[in-house]
Design a protein around this motif. Structure first.
Motif, short mmCIF file in Angstrom:
data_model
loop_
_atom_site.label_atom_id
_atom_site.label_comp_id
_atom_site.label_asym_id
_atom_site.label_seq_id
_atom_site.Cartn_x
_atom_site.Cartn_y
_atom_site.Cartn_z
N ILE A 317 0.83 -1.20 0.00
CA ILE A 317 0.00 0.00 0.00
C ILE A 317 0.87 1.26 0.00
O ILE A 317 0.67 2.16 -0.81
N ASN A 318 1.82 1.33 0.89
CA ASN A 318 2.57 2.57 1.12
C ASN A 318 3.85 2.63 0.30
O ASN A 318 4.48 1.62 0.01
N THR A 319 4.22 3.88 -0.07
CA THR A 319 5.42 4.13 -0.85
C THR A 319 6.26 5.19 -0.15
O THR A 319 5.94 5.61 0.96
N ILE A 320 7.30 5.66 -0.80
CA ILE A 320 8.13 6.72 -0.22
C ILE A 320 7.45 8.08 -0.36
O ILE A 320 7.98 9.08 0.12
N ARG A 321 6.30 8.14 -1.01
CA ARG A 321 5.57 9.42 -1.18
C ARG A 321 4.37 9.48 -0.25
O ARG A 321 4.46 9.09 0.90
N ARG A 322 3.24 9.95 -0.76
CA ARG A 322 2.05 10.17 0.07
C ARG A 322 0.96 9.15 -0.22
O ARG A 322 0.56 8.98 -1.38
N GLU A 323 0.49 8.49 0.82
CA GLU A 323 -0.71 7.66 0.75
C GLU A 323 -1.70 8.21 1.78
O GLU A 323 -1.37 8.30 2.97
N GLN A 324 -2.89 8.58 1.31
CA GLN A 324 -3.84 9.28 2.17
C GLN A 324 -5.28 8.89 1.83
O GLN A 324 -5.52 8.12 0.90
N PHE A 325 -6.24 9.41 2.60
CA PHE A 325 -7.67 9.25 2.36
C PHE A 325 -8.10 7.79 2.20
O PHE A 325 -8.65 7.40 1.17
N PRO A 326 -7.86 6.94 3.21
CA PRO A 326 -8.32 5.56 3.11
C PRO A 326 -9.84 5.46 3.23
O PRO A 326 -10.50 6.30 3.85
N PHE A 327 -10.40 4.43 2.62
CA PHE A 327 -11.81 4.09 2.80
C PHE A 327 -11.92 2.57 2.68
O PHE A 327 -11.34 1.97 1.77
N ILE A 328 -12.66 1.95 3.60
CA ILE A 328 -12.83 0.50 3.60
C ILE A 328 -14.26 0.17 3.21
O ILE A 328 -15.21 0.56 3.89
N ALA A 329 -14.43 -0.53 2.10
CA ALA A 329 -15.77 -0.91 1.62
C ALA A 329 -16.28 -2.12 2.40
O ALA A 329 -15.55 -2.76 3.15
N LYS A 330 -17.56 -2.42 2.18
CA LYS A 330 -18.18 -3.56 2.88
C LYS A 330 -17.46 -4.87 2.59
O LYS A 330 -17.40 -5.76 3.44
N ASP A 331 -16.92 -5.02 1.37
CA ASP A 331 -16.24 -6.26 1.02
C ASP A 331 -14.77 -6.26 1.44
O ASP A 331 -13.99 -7.09 0.99
N SER A 332 -14.40 -5.29 2.31
CA SER A 332 -13.05 -5.15 2.87
C SER A 332 -12.02 -4.60 1.89
O SER A 332 -10.83 -4.49 2.22
#
Length: 626
Positions: A317-332
């Motif tokens: 998921i994560n890199t050396i840059r920016r990872e933001q604004f997560p959202f988890i759907a019903k199916d995970s």
């Protein structure tokens, strides 16, 4: 003349002092993130590497990519060779993508970021594998200000906006501070927001930003973002810290508004998101030991206002840059925004499915939803096919509704089968594809070109086996995660038994056999003697080492009795050998017994053989069939 020269000198000194003063003022504004004012001054200063880069930064951090491109391009082309900052090339790369200069962006990435990219090929490949196409409709064009990040609150939505013009201006971008607003979404030919109201005075403040609200299903708990009043010094730069706050609805009042315990005064936690059963809270943070500038984490919600320790979601998921604004759907499925993975510019939206409680490599959601600008804050509603996202593709942050339509995706695995030692192509090899439970789902007998190609499905775990008679089967494990590949190439290099084992070799007739000490039987007998058992134990071990090996047990006699007697005796000896193998847990299906009598002597001496020659012809042979 002297007076004139003195005048020129004074003018130069005054100009120099003025430039120095203005430069110092611009730097102070820049360090305090007052980018709008700083840009006005930098634009008037001499075009040095430092001034142009900071001018570009002022535009970059306010998403004015056309202006940032003009400044950064001058830095890139300057002949004085003054080295820009360490982060310059990524910012320039990001701006090039943000202005759709993809070929230049690929060049900068290859030359300066050690990451070879071919955007044209990436876009073509992505079109084949994205699971959905998206139809977008703007929801906030008429609202005014900057609007983004939807939270579902009963039959309403809650979003962040700068629409309150009575708010003081934020020096970073010269716009009002963010507040939270609630509204209903009307449906019809076009969707629109009705009854827009400030969310709550207990939540909204005057000189702080509030954004990114998320609510529990019962509507009694909310999490949201708020920046701290005081900035911190980080590398001589004033940095605003953002924390996740929690609030509880008691009666009609939001109370107990306080930062979550895993927040900090020295780093940011932001963009809260709840999983479907509300046992985990996901968020973005630049806390110590992140992989990049911002990573996505989660904490377990333990109850009684307590939380577990933050868990980083890792490199898928994560890199050396920016990872933001997560959202988890019903199916995970995890949806999030990133500017560190292959994309089209700015923040792009990605998804990551879950397998064995781990998130698989992320998939860019494609050009129908991602633009050259920032696309973020993806939210799916209950149907899983409609929802909201935010984007500044129009030049200002707006909220969009989306409807997604499933696409047809064709994944496959392909490659060649070759001999591990010689590299030769191996025709007539059987390549079998197994699912994660070991069940065969596809099979192909390769032709003269040694090439195989088998259909697969996305987000599945597979194993692939290459099997050729007289070769050790090779098994490769892989998963078709959505990381941007539709074709998975695995070269199957299989090794022959004779290359792997010293006691395996070929004879003059092309048979592959196992060379063991001769097995001796008493005259006219077929029972396995202890010495013969020791030899056969070596064969048992070999068959256990290679579970797919199949052999023929051949028994031979000398020529001192009748043909009929010798054939019967050799059959009995071959069967006795087979039964010994079965008694030692070798499957009967892997064994074949055959008696040859005296028909295949090694020493063709007829009736004139010596005792030594008779004993040589009286033997057992072990031919590998598969």
């Amino acid at each position: 003349m002297k007076t004139f020269k003195l005048y020129i000198l004074c003018a130069v000194l005054i100009t120099g002092n003025l430039c120095f003063s203005q430069s110092k003022k611009a730097d102070i504004l820049y360090e305090n993130r007052a980018y709008v004012e700083a840009a006005e001054i930098y634009a008037q200063l001499p075009k040095t590497t430092a001034n142009l880069e900071k001018l570009g930064d002022c535009y970059y951090y306010n998403s004015e990519f056309d202006n940032a491109y003009n400044a950064y391009k001058q830095v890139y082309n300057l002949k004085d060779k003054t080295k820009p900052s360490d982060g310059f090339y990524f910012k320039y790369f990001d701006v090039l993508k943000g202005t759709k200069n993809y070929e230049e962006a690929d060049e900068v990435s290859t030359l300066h970021l050690n990451n070879s990219i071919n955007t044209k090929k990436f876009k073509s490949l992505l079109k084949q594998i994205i699971p959905y196409e998206y139809e977008l409709e703007s929801l906030t064009n008429e609202v005014g200000g900057s609007n983004f990040s939807v939270g579902i609150y009963g039959d309403k939505i809650v979003f962040a906006s700068t629409k309150n013009l009575k708010n003081p201006n934020y020096k970073w971008n010269g716009k009002p501070y963010l507040d939270l607003y609630e509204a209903t979404v009307s449906t019809g030919k076009t969707m629109a927001l009705d009854s827009i109201e400030p969310f709550n005075k207990a939540i909204n403040t005057v000189k702080q930003h509030e954004s990114n609200a998320v609510f529990t299903k019962d509507g009694k708990t909310m999490y949201f973002c708020r920046n701290h009043k005081k900035r911190i010094d980080l590398d001589s730069t004033k940095v605003a810290v953002v924390s996740i706050f929690k609030a509880e609805l008691v009666g009609d009042e939001w109370t107990n508004v306080s930062p979550v315990p895993f927040s900090s005064d020295t780093y940011s936690t932001m963009h809260p998101a709840l999983n479907d059963d509300e046992t985990k809270l996901y968020f973005s943070s630049d806390m110590p030991n992140t992989l990049g500038s911002f990573d996505i984490f989660y904490v377990d919600i333990l109850g009684d206002n307590s939380f577990g320790e933050p868990v980083n979601l890792g490199e898928n998921i994560n890199t050396i840059r920016r990872e933001q604004f997560p959202f988890i759907a019903k199916d995970s499925t995890l949806y999030f925004a990133s500017n560190g993975k292959p994309g089209f510019g700015g923040l792009d939206l990605f998804s990551s499915s879950v397998s064995d409680n781990a998130h698989l490599d992320a998939l860019n959601l494609g050009e129908s939803i991602n633009s050259e600008k920032d696309d973020f804050a993806f939210v799916v509603v209950d149907s899983l096919n409609t929802g909201y996202l935010s984007s500044n593709k129009s030049g200002v942050d707006n909220i969009y509704t989306f409807k997604r339509i499933e696409t047809n995706r064709n994944y496959y695995i392909e490659g060649f089968v070759t001999d591990k030692v010689t590299g030769d192509i191996l025709p007539n090899t059987t390549v079998t594809l197994y699912d994660k439970d070991g069940n065969p789902v596809a099979e192909q007998l390769v032709g003269e070109d040694g090439k195989y190609k088998l259909s697969t499905k996305p987000n599945q775990k597979y194993s692939l086996e290459g099997f050729q008679p007289k070769y050790i089967p090779q098994v490769e494990f892989f998963d078709t995660n959505d990381k941007g590949n539709i074709e998975f190439n695995i070269e199957l290099e299989i090794e022959s038994y004779k290359d792997a084992e010293e006691i395996v070799m070929d004879d003059e007739e092309g048979n592959t056999y196992i060379e063991l000490e001769n097995i001796y039987f008493d005259f006219s007998k077929w029972d396995i003697k202890p010495q013969a058992a020791k030899t056969l134990d070596v064969l048992v071990a070999l068959l256990k080492k290679y579970p797919r090996m199949e052999i023929q047990l051949g028994a031979h006699t000398d020529s001192r009795s009748s043909h009929e007697f010798n054939m019967d005796l050799s059959e009995k000896r071959a069967r006795a050998t087979l039964e010994y193998m079965v008694e030692n847990n070798i499957s009967r299906a892997r064994l074949t017994s055959k008696g040859f009598g005296e028909t295949k002597p090694i020493v063709p001496c007829g009736d004139n053989c010596t005792e030594t020659e008779f004993s040589i012809n009286r033997r057992c042979e072990f031919i590998i069939l598969k």
